[in-house]
Enzyme design. Structure first.
Site, PDB file in Angstrom:
ATOM      1  N   LYS B 116       0.820  -1.217   0.000  1.00 40.57           N
ATOM      2  CA  LYS B 116       0.000   0.000   0.000  1.00 40.57           C
ATOM      3  C   LYS B 116       0.855   1.268   0.000  1.00 40.57           C
ATOM      4  O   LYS B 116       0.538   2.230  -0.701  1.00 40.57           O
ATOM      5  CB  LYS B 116      -0.933  -0.005   1.214  1.00 40.57           C
ATOM      6  CG  LYS B 116      -2.186  -0.822   0.985  1.00 40.57           C
ATOM      7  CD  LYS B 116      -3.314  -0.347   1.908  1.00 40.57           C
ATOM      8  CE  LYS B 116      -4.572  -1.172   1.739  1.00 40.57           C
ATOM      9  NZ  LYS B 116      -5.115  -1.207   0.394  1.00 40.57           N
ATOM     10  N   GLY B 164      -7.410  -5.096   7.622  1.00 37.66           N
ATOM     11  CA  GLY B 164      -8.757  -5.646   7.708  1.00 37.66           C
ATOM     12  C   GLY B 164      -9.645  -4.859   8.657  1.00 37.66           C
ATOM     13  O   GLY B 164     -10.504  -5.415   9.329  1.00 37.66           O
ATOM     14  N   LYS B 201      -7.259  11.208   4.993  1.00 35.54           N
ATOM     15  CA  LYS B 201      -8.529  11.928   4.976  1.00 35.54           C
ATOM     16  C   LYS B 201      -9.678  10.925   4.850  1.00 35.54           C
ATOM     17  O   LYS B 201      -9.573   9.943   4.120  1.00 35.54           O
ATOM     18  CB  LYS B 201      -8.548  12.861   3.753  1.00 35.54           C
ATOM     19  CG  LYS B 201      -9.816  13.669   3.562  1.00 35.54           C
ATOM     20  CD  LYS B 201      -9.712  14.432   2.225  1.00 35.54           C
ATOM     21  CE  LYS B 201     -10.990  15.177   1.912  1.00 35.54           C
ATOM     22  NZ  LYS B 201     -11.185  16.342   2.802  1.00 35.54           N
ATOM     23  N   HIS B 208     -16.835   3.836  -6.280  1.00 33.42           N
ATOM     24  CA  HIS B 208     -15.642   3.063  -6.646  1.00 33.42           C
ATOM     25  C   HIS B 208     -15.597   3.036  -8.173  1.00 33.42           C
ATOM     26  O   HIS B 208     -16.476   2.461  -8.819  1.00 33.42           O
ATOM     27  CB  HIS B 208     -15.741   1.643  -6.078  1.00 33.42           C
ATOM     28  CG  HIS B 208     -14.612   0.758  -6.493  1.00 33.42           C
ATOM     29  ND1 HIS B 208     -13.690   0.265  -5.609  1.00 33.42           N
ATOM     30  CD2 HIS B 208     -14.239   0.300  -7.713  1.00 33.42           C
ATOM     31  CE1 HIS B 208     -12.807  -0.476  -6.268  1.00 33.42           C
ATOM     32  NE2 HIS B 208     -13.134  -0.470  -7.542  1.00 33.42           N
ATOM     33  N   ARG B 292      -3.717  -7.946 -11.928  1.00 37.54           N
ATOM     34  CA  ARG B 292      -4.256  -9.200 -12.464  1.00 37.54           C
ATOM     35  C   ARG B 292      -5.472  -8.875 -13.326  1.00 37.54           C
ATOM     36  O   ARG B 292      -5.933  -7.740 -13.330  1.00 37.54           O
ATOM     37  CB  ARG B 292      -4.705 -10.083 -11.304  1.00 37.54           C
ATOM     38  CG  ARG B 292      -5.677  -9.338 -10.387  1.00 37.54           C
ATOM     39  CD  ARG B 292      -6.343 -10.207  -9.354  1.00 37.54           C
ATOM     40  NE  ARG B 292      -6.787  -9.449  -8.206  1.00 37.54           N
ATOM     41  CZ  ARG B 292      -7.920  -8.771  -8.097  1.00 37.54           C
ATOM     42  NH1 ARG B 292      -8.756  -8.738  -9.109  1.00 37.54           N
ATOM     43  NH2 ARG B 292      -8.234  -8.109  -7.007  1.00 37.54           N
ATOM     44  N   VAL B 295     -12.494  -9.944 -11.995  1.00 41.85           N
ATOM     45  CA  VAL B 295     -13.765 -10.635 -12.209  1.00 41.85           C
ATOM     46  C   VAL B 295     -14.610  -9.869 -13.231  1.00 41.85           C
ATOM     47  O   VAL B 295     -15.200 -10.454 -14.138  1.00 41.85           O
ATOM     48  CB  VAL B 295     -14.529 -10.761 -10.872  1.00 41.85           C
ATOM     49  CG1 VAL B 295     -15.900 -11.398 -11.096  1.00 41.85           C
ATOM     50  CG2 VAL B 295     -13.733 -11.562  -9.858  1.00 41.85           C
TER      51      VAL B 295
END
Lengths: 77, 456
Positions: B116, B164, B201, B208, B292, B295
């Site tokens: 990240k 998580g 922030k 999304h 990758r 889906v």
């Protein structure tokens, strides 16, 4: 002699995570409603609660073993 | 040129990759666990190898078993699909070390974009807007106060070693912040043995939106964006292309930023750069890159006419990118819904079973990507995705109408599926207006649970 059956098909786990002790060790007593393991079905986890009471639990399904619905997980005496 | 491809995956994506390979005249090797002996990808591939027991870590996640299958069958390339080992840099390196072609970006690119902090720094360096916050660990509360000038309130304080959703605090003003920052540091030290903190922030309501890119290691192009705001528990359930929320100018800016980042990291293969888009502020922020195939890639294929999986195979086989950016055009609108073996009327409980009857949708503008056949038993050991229904039409409105038509033709008996959810969503005024954000669906589900039984 009573048996605890798997309510679902999936993968059986005897503890909540690999670094935790098992919910029940062989020889323990089991009361109705006790959690005796987890079944992982399609990446979601479901508690297996015993619907029978008994003494001296003996697991016949190993940790991380695949099971079908209705399979015997443990025997009670 | 790839001659024989090993597909290191299962389910619908293994079927999708085998189809792309066969379209290019490439021979295919399926690998499967003992639970997947009867699966469609095994039946469609030229050869199949049993790589181990049902548990994924002993089969689909076993690097040694997969590499042995490649060696035993003489495969010269490996496609990882999504999930399992797809973003495992060590697996990518091991495939290459065995003299095989890896269908995807290099292990180094997976490592860089998979972390990240390093991904965020790479995005910032490429001039891609990132969510305002610290560029890594915050050294002290004095530095933290400085970062507040960029983030404003509310601000999120995250444990560097968390994950998580654990080790996160939100401060709504300066007073809360002054109390929360030292507490968060002490808590992180106690919980994770590492008191390091990040700051970011808080973006309230956002969409999304993600950009599909293709790169050959030198040059990259984008294939426009997908809108994936309809999510349940952070899992996408309905995806579209293009997004209904972007102006042409902002779309151009967003897609150009994705190409800059892909070229900056010499990206090779298909990848997705994910953003949050804040409608109210009309601003977008980089969140992460997925190295990758995803889906939801078919919605991009439907609007651009580009076969992304075939493109991955050609790029991995050594071809320089043959598509010019100006030749990638948006035609119409596409929607994908994920038909999962889950019971939406019972909290989306998983529902493995045997497919007793199967009626597939068809006709113009309908695509059904699946591993189902009548008589197939869906094993309980893997994820619940059974099929992706993708529709394409001239406009978004027509695509939603077509989705309802195609869903009503679809019958999957023997398992409960999420079909009732999509019929209800397709009839919903907010969905038809495209008025939603990433947390919209969970509220809708709480209010509309009575509409999710298969008989309504």
């Amino acid at each position: 002699m009573a048996q605890i059956l798997s309510p679902l098909p999936g993968t059986f786990y005897r503890s909540a995570s690999p670094d935790q002790p098992p919910f029940k060790a062989d020889g323990d007593d089991v009361a109705v409603g006790d959690v005796i393991g987890l079944i992982e079905v399609m990446k979601s986890f479901h508690e297996v609660k015993s619907d029978v009471a008994g003494k001296n639990v003996q697991f016949v399904t190993d940790n991380e073993e695949p099971v079908m619905a209705g399979a015997v997980l443990a025997d009670l005496s | 040129m790839i001659r024989k491809l090993l597909v290191a995956n299962r389910g619908e994506i293994a079927v999708r990759i085998i189809r792309a390979a066969r379209d290019l005249g490439i021979a295919t090797v399926a690998v499967h666990s003992e639970a997947d002996r009867d699966s469609l990808h095994v039946q469609l591939a030229d050869e199949a190898v049993n790589i181990g027991p049902p548990a994924a870590k002993k089969s689909y996640l076993s690097v040694s078993a997969i590499l042995k299958a490649a060696s035993d069958t003489g495969a010269d390339a490996v496609h990882p699909g999504y999930g399992f080992l797809a973003e495992n840099a060590d697996f990518a390196d091991a495939v290459v070390a065995d003299g095989l072609t890896w269908v995807g970006p290099s292990g180094a690119a997976i490592r860089l974009m998979g972390d990240k902090v390093s991904a965020r720094i790479a995005a910032d360096k490429a001039g891609v807007p990132v969510v305002p916050g610290s560029m890594g660990r915050v050294a002290s509360i004095i530095e933290a106060r400085d970062i507040l000038k960029e983030t404003g309130f509310p601000v999120m304080i995250k444990a560097a070693a968390g994950g998580g959703g654990r080790g996160i605090r939100i401060a709504n003003d300066q007073t809360e912040f002054e109390a929360a920052f030292p507490q968060a540091a002490a808590e992180a030290l106690a919980a994770f043995g590492d008191g390091g903190l990040y700051m970011e922030k808080v973006i309230g309501q956002a969409r999304h939106i993600e950009v599909q890119i293709l790169g050959d290691g030198a040059r990259a192009i984008h294939c426009y964006e997908r809108e994936c705001s309809l999510q349940r528990r952070r899992q996408k359930v309905w995806e579209e292309a293009p997004s209904m929320a972007l102006s042409p100018a902002l779309r151009a800016e967003l897609c150009a930023s994705a190409v800059r980042l892909a070229e900056a990291v010499n990206y090779s293969g298909a990848g997705t750069i994910e953003y949050l888009y804040d409608d109210a502020a009309d601003r977008f922020y980089f969140i992460e890159m997925n190295t990758r195939i995803q889906v939801e890639h078919p919605v991009t294929e439907m609007i651009t006419g580009i076969d992304l999986v075939a493109a991955m195979l050609r790029i991995a086989g050594g071809e320089a990118l043959w598509i010019k950016q100006q030749d990638v055009q948006i035609r119409g609108h596409a929607i994908e819904v994920r038909l999962n073996a889950e019971d939406p009327a019972k909290g989306f409980a998983p529902f493995p079973g045997t497919i007793s009857d199967l009626r597939l949708p068809g006709g113009p503008g309908v695509r059904f990507d699946s591993m189902l056949y009548a008589g197939y038993t869906v094993p309980p050991f893997y994820d619940s995705l059974l099929a992706k229904l993708i529709v394409h039409a001239d406009s978004r409105e027509a695509a939603i109408t077509r989705l309802t038509r195609a869903l009503s033709e679809t019958r999957i008996e023997g398992c409960k599926t999420t079909k009732p959810l999509f019929l209800a969503l397709a009839a919903d005024a907010s969905v038809r207006a495209g008025a939603f954000h990433t947390r919209w669906l969970e509220g809708w589900l709480d209010a509309n649970s009575d509409r999710l039984s298969p008989d309504t």
